[in-house]
Design an enzyme around this catalytic site. Structure first.
Site, PDB file in Angstrom:
ATOM      1  CG  ASP A  67      -1.586   1.243   1.330  1.00 26.10           C
ATOM      2  OD1 ASP A  67      -2.329   1.845   0.533  1.00 26.10           O
ATOM      3  OD2 ASP A  67      -1.317   1.865   2.516  1.00 26.10           O
ATOM      4  CG  ASP A  69      -2.185   7.248   0.178  1.00 21.56           C
ATOM      5  OD1 ASP A  69      -1.145   7.661  -0.475  1.00 21.56           O
ATOM      6  OD2 ASP A  69      -3.337   7.555  -0.111  1.00 21.56           O
ATOM      7  CB  THR A 174      -1.939   3.533  -4.206  1.00 19.33           C
ATOM      8  OG1 THR A 174      -2.396   4.641  -3.639  1.00 19.33           O
ATOM      9  CG2 THR A 174      -1.191   3.357  -5.605  1.00 19.33           C
ATOM     10  CB  ALA A 175      -7.006   4.588  -3.468  1.00 15.80           C
ATOM     11  CE  LYS A 219      -5.222   0.240  -1.745  1.00 12.43           C
ATOM     12  NZ  LYS A 219      -4.395   0.832  -0.552  1.00 12.43           N
ATOM     13  CG  ASP A 242      -2.102   2.891   6.555  1.00 12.89           C
ATOM     14  OD1 ASP A 242      -2.548   3.894   7.037  1.00 12.89           O
ATOM     15  OD2 ASP A 242      -2.011   2.643   5.265  1.00 12.89           O
ATOM     16  CG  ASN A 245     -10.569   1.202   4.635  1.00 13.36           C
ATOM     17  OD1 ASN A 245     -11.700   0.909   4.948  1.00 13.36           O
ATOM     18  ND2 ASN A 245      -9.819   2.471   4.891  1.00 13.36           N
TER      19      ASN A 245
END
Length: 314
Positions: A67, A69, A174-175, A219, A242, A245
């Site tokens: 991930d 962020d 990542t989004a 994801k 982290d 979600n």
């Protein structure tokens, strides 16, 4: 971008838009990775690195998924990107204030607020509509140097390097827009990135998404699709995040790691005996088996966090 046809049957429910977003992201990630290899920019394993129990050296059916962020980078990439676009007069001050408030919330709370993230994505889509993909990619390179490079967690970077040194591929998941994620992955010497795919026609953004943002279940769908395309054994792969979600993605792999975890993920990880590492405070890992290089990175990460806090207070 057309959806892929090689997604394996799923054993859990997922919305059609999540599947489409995951497949589109996997397709974009593989394309960008192949382009990097053709250009000779892919990072090669370093010689002389001591072998560790994990990751397993030479296991080409294993890979690592990170991930972005607050796992690889402090804060949210989309907010840093927005800051850079404001500097280049892509939008007005009131929109910058909104970006700034959402970023402050993310850094203080340490968790993703779905409403904030959705607002940020909607704003970004409206801002880039009508602009050429090549233009935004060029600007993204500049924004990385201005706002993102100094926010990379050294500890997480060391974990990614351990996988690279073992001869494994390493992907960001990542989004953030896939273009931004690809820039970050390339700058860090990683294999490529899975990110949210914005629709473009003739190289120009339409202001729409392909599927939905690459978040939560999407994801997991992207990782699953990429694993099939790459011939990976997910039971031998690792994932790092982290956020609670990302539990769907973490649950897919045989080696899940909670990095700088939020409260819900920390609790979930402890209940399932997942490995933990927190670079915000320099605390040691709660579980054994993490590469020694990450220990050095933890100290550097703690120092970086202290410097950032001092700057904010000033």
């Amino acid at each position: 971008m057309a959806a892929l046809g090689w997604l394996t049957p799923r054993r859990r429910s997922a919305t059609a838009r999540s599947v489409l977003a995951g497949e589109a992201s996997a397709e974009a990630a593989r394309k960008s990775s192949q382009e990097l290899e053709q250009l000779g920019e892919a990072t090669q394993p370093n010689e002389g690195t001591p072998e560790t129990e994990f990751p397993v050296v030479g296991d080409d059916r294993a890979a690592a998924f990170f991930d972005l962020d607050n796992t690889v980078m402090q804060g949210a990439a989309i907010f840093h990107f927005g800051r850079g676009l404001y500097k280049r007069k892509f939008f007005q001050r009131r929109e910058l204030v909104k970006f700034g408030w959402q970023q402050a919330w993310f850094r203080i709370a340490g968790v993703e607020d779905p409403e904030h993230m959705q607002d940020a994505r909607d704003s970004a889509l409206s801002i880039v509509k009508g602009h050429r993909v090549a233009e935004l990619m060029s600007i993204g390179e500049e924004i990385y140097d201005e706002y993102m490079a100094e926010r990379i967690w050294p500890g997480t970077r060391a974990l990614a390097q351990a996988h690279l040194d073992a001869g494994q591929k390493v992907w960001l998941v990542t989004a953030a827009p896939v273009e931004t994620a690809t820039i970050i992955a390339r700058r860090l010497g990683l294999t490529g990135a899975l990110g949210t795919v914005a629709e473009s026609v003739g190289g120009v953004y339409t202001g729409k998404l392909v599927g939905e943002p690459l978040h939560g279940p999407a994801k997991a769908e992207a990782v699953r699709a990429l694993a099939v395309a790459e011939g990976l054994d997910l039971g031998r792969c690792a994932a790092y995040s982290d956020s609670h979600n990302d539990i769907p993605m973490l649950s897919l792999v045989g080696h899940p790691y909670a990095i700088n975890p939020d409260t819900k993920l920390r609790k979930h990880a402890r209940e399932r005996d997942w490995r933990l590492r927190d670079y915000r405070t320099g605390r040691k890992a709660a579980k054994v088996g993490i590469p020694a290089a990450a220990g050095v990175g933890a100290l550097a990460g703690g120092t970086a966090a202290a410097v950032a806090l001092h700057r904010r207070r000033r």
